[in-house]
Design a protein around this motif. Structure first.
Motif, short mmCIF file in Angstrom:
data_model
loop_
_atom_site.label_atom_id
_atom_site.label_comp_id
_atom_site.label_asym_id
_atom_site.label_seq_id
_atom_site.Cartn_x
_atom_site.Cartn_y
_atom_site.Cartn_z
N ASP A 1 2.96 5.35 14.76
CA ASP A 1 2.17 6.29 13.99
C ASP A 1 1.89 5.76 12.59
O ASP A 1 2.72 5.06 12.00
CB ASP A 1 2.94 7.62 13.90
CG ASP A 1 2.11 8.72 13.28
OD1 ASP A 1 1.39 9.39 14.03
OD2 ASP A 1 2.18 8.88 12.04
N TRP A 2 0.71 6.09 12.05
CA TRP A 2 0.33 5.59 10.73
C TRP A 2 1.32 6.04 9.66
O TRP A 2 1.51 5.33 8.66
CB TRP A 2 -1.08 6.03 10.36
CG TRP A 2 -1.31 7.51 10.20
CD1 TRP A 2 -1.79 8.37 11.15
CD2 TRP A 2 -1.08 8.31 9.04
NE1 TRP A 2 -1.87 9.65 10.65
CE2 TRP A 2 -1.45 9.65 9.35
CE3 TRP A 2 -0.60 8.04 7.75
CZ2 TRP A 2 -1.34 10.69 8.44
CZ3 TRP A 2 -0.50 9.08 6.83
CH2 TRP A 2 -0.86 10.39 7.17
N ARG A 3 1.95 7.20 9.86
CA ARG A 3 2.91 7.70 8.87
C ARG A 3 4.10 6.76 8.75
O ARG A 3 4.62 6.56 7.65
CB ARG A 3 3.37 9.11 9.26
CG ARG A 3 2.25 10.14 9.28
CD ARG A 3 2.66 11.38 10.05
NE ARG A 3 1.57 12.32 10.24
CZ ARG A 3 0.63 12.19 11.20
NH1 ARG A 3 0.66 11.18 12.04
NH2 ARG A 3 -0.34 13.08 11.29
N VAL A 4 4.53 6.21 9.87
CA VAL A 4 5.66 5.27 9.87
C VAL A 4 5.29 4.02 9.07
O VAL A 4 6.05 3.56 8.21
CB VAL A 4 6.05 4.88 11.30
CG1 VAL A 4 7.12 3.79 11.30
CG2 VAL A 4 6.54 6.11 12.07
N HIS A 5 4.10 3.50 9.33
CA HIS A 5 3.66 2.29 8.63
C HIS A 5 3.46 2.54 7.13
O HIS A 5 3.86 1.73 6.30
CB HIS A 5 2.36 1.78 9.24
CG HIS A 5 2.53 1.10 10.56
ND1 HIS A 5 3.17 -0.10 10.69
CD2 HIS A 5 2.16 1.47 11.81
CE1 HIS A 5 3.18 -0.47 11.97
NE2 HIS A 5 2.58 0.48 12.66
N LEU A 6 2.82 3.67 6.81
CA LEU A 6 2.53 3.96 5.41
C LEU A 6 3.82 4.17 4.63
O LEU A 6 3.98 3.65 3.51
CB LEU A 6 1.65 5.21 5.31
CG LEU A 6 1.11 5.56 3.92
CD1 LEU A 6 0.24 4.42 3.39
CD2 LEU A 6 0.31 6.86 3.96
N ARG A 7 4.74 4.90 5.22
CA ARG A 7 6.02 5.14 4.55
C ARG A 7 6.77 3.83 4.32
O ARG A 7 7.29 3.57 3.23
CB ARG A 7 6.87 6.09 5.39
CG ARG A 7 8.15 6.55 4.70
CD ARG A 7 8.94 7.48 5.61
NE ARG A 7 8.15 8.62 6.02
CZ ARG A 7 7.94 9.70 5.26
NH1 ARG A 7 8.48 9.76 4.05
NH2 ARG A 7 7.22 10.70 5.70
N ARG A 8 6.82 2.99 5.34
CA ARG A 8 7.56 1.73 5.24
C ARG A 8 6.96 0.83 4.17
O ARG A 8 7.70 0.24 3.36
CB ARG A 8 7.54 1.02 6.59
CG ARG A 8 8.32 -0.30 6.63
CD ARG A 8 8.18 -0.96 7.99
NE ARG A 8 8.67 -0.08 9.05
CZ ARG A 8 8.12 0.03 10.26
NH1 ARG A 8 7.01 -0.65 10.55
NH2 ARG A 8 8.65 0.82 11.17
N LEU A 9 5.64 0.74 4.11
CA LEU A 9 5.01 -0.16 3.14
C LEU A 9 5.18 0.37 1.72
O LEU A 9 5.42 -0.41 0.78
CB LEU A 9 3.53 -0.33 3.47
CG LEU A 9 2.81 -1.50 2.78
CD1 LEU A 9 3.55 -2.81 3.00
CD2 LEU A 9 1.38 -1.62 3.28
N ALA A 10 5.09 1.68 1.55
CA ALA A 10 5.30 2.26 0.21
C ALA A 10 6.73 2.05 -0.25
O ALA A 10 6.98 1.73 -1.42
CB ALA A 10 4.95 3.75 0.23
N VAL A 11 7.68 2.24 0.65
CA VAL A 11 9.10 2.02 0.32
C VAL A 11 9.34 0.56 -0.06
O VAL A 11 10.02 0.26 -1.04
CB VAL A 11 9.99 2.44 1.50
CG1 VAL A 11 11.42 1.93 1.30
CG2 VAL A 11 10.00 3.96 1.66
N ASP A 12 8.78 -0.35 0.72
CA ASP A 12 8.98 -1.78 0.45
C ASP A 12 8.33 -2.19 -0.87
O ASP A 12 8.87 -3.02 -1.61
CB ASP A 12 8.41 -2.62 1.60
CG ASP A 12 9.24 -2.50 2.87
OD1 ASP A 12 10.42 -2.11 2.79
OD2 ASP A 12 8.70 -2.78 3.96
#
Length: 262
Positions: free
Chosen positions: A107-118
């Motif tokens: 899901d895009w939410r998983v990717h967006l969250r991970r990239l923002a956290v990183d």
């Protein structure tokens, strides 16, 4: 060869990536000021390490050369100015971001969250980056890869094209600001010889002991009570997570409102 004065006159065209420095270096023959084993990667890795340890104000060509046990002149086989080094270090730091494929079915939410956290993590790890990242074009390979990853993820949210740049700004300027504040706070704590928890406790004591600030504390005493017993790191983490949830919920709301209109 681009000098510092040239960059100042025409900053919009000044970039080590546009100057094709790598090609010019590879075409040169070794000389007496070109030590064995020295290359641009070593110079940049050393610069990043010094920036992390000592900050921007202490970085110089001479300091890097001393750390590498070479002459300062030998660095000019690989870079023209200290600006070259700083621009290259920013791109090297962006290379620490573990980019994933947004087309992997998650899901895009998983990717967006991970990239923002990183992104936040990298800014906290290297607090000097947020100070200079906007001084350069940031068109190195790692910076471009990060920008492309962001755009691919935002595209999969379902937002129409006219809304995507705003969504990108909301999430990643927030992560930039949060990571900048957190990184600089940690840097200040380290400079004072205190842990973040010690620094916070000392600051709170100073506030509560000053009668002029009592009213300010009263306004947020319920917030302070809600964080009681938590470490500073836990508060940072909780606030970031909640704020990022708000951003994602906002994107979901905008998708519902506008659909996929062009």
């Amino acid at each position: 060869m681009v000098r510092a004065a040239d960059r100042a006159r025409n900053p919009a065209r000044a970039s080590v990536w546009l100057e094709d420095k790598a090609a010019r270096v590879s075409s040169r023959k070794a000389g007496p000021d070109q030590p064995d084993g020295l290359d641009r990667d070593r110079i940049i890795a050393t610069a990043v390490r010094l920036l992390d340890a000592e900050g921007l104000s202490k970085l110089s060509m001479r300091r890097i050369a001393t750390e590498l046990n070479v002459t300062a002149m030998s660095l000019y086989w690989y870079v023209d100015t200290k600006d070259d080094i700083l621009e290259l270090t920013v791109d090297a730091v962006f290379g620490e971001l573990p980019l994933t494929d947004p087309d992997d079915g998650q899901d895009w939410r998983v990717h967006l969250r991970r990239l923002a956290v990183d992104y936040r993590t990298v800014l906290v790890r290297h607090p000097w980056v947020s100070t200079i990242v906007n001084e350069y074009l940031n068109i190195g390979p790692h910076s471009i890869a990060f920008a492309e990853a962001v755009q691919k993820i935002i595209r999969t949210t379902g937002l129409p094209p006219r809304a995507r740049s705003g969504a990108t700004a909301a999430v990643f300027q927030f992560a930039y600001g949060f990571g900048t504040m957190e990184g600089h706070f940690n840097q200040r704590c380290a400079a004072s010889g205190m842990t973040p928890d010690e620094y916070y406790s000392d600051a709170m004591d100073a506030f509560t002991d000053d009668p002029k600030l009592v009213g300010q504390i009263d306004e947020v005493k319920d917030v302070i009570a809600a964080h009681a017993g938590k470490t500073v790191a836990e508060v940072w983490e909780g606030d970031f997570t909640f704020a990022l949830d708000l951003m994602i919920a906002g994107i979901e709301a905008m998708v519902s409102r506008y659909g996929t209109e062009s």
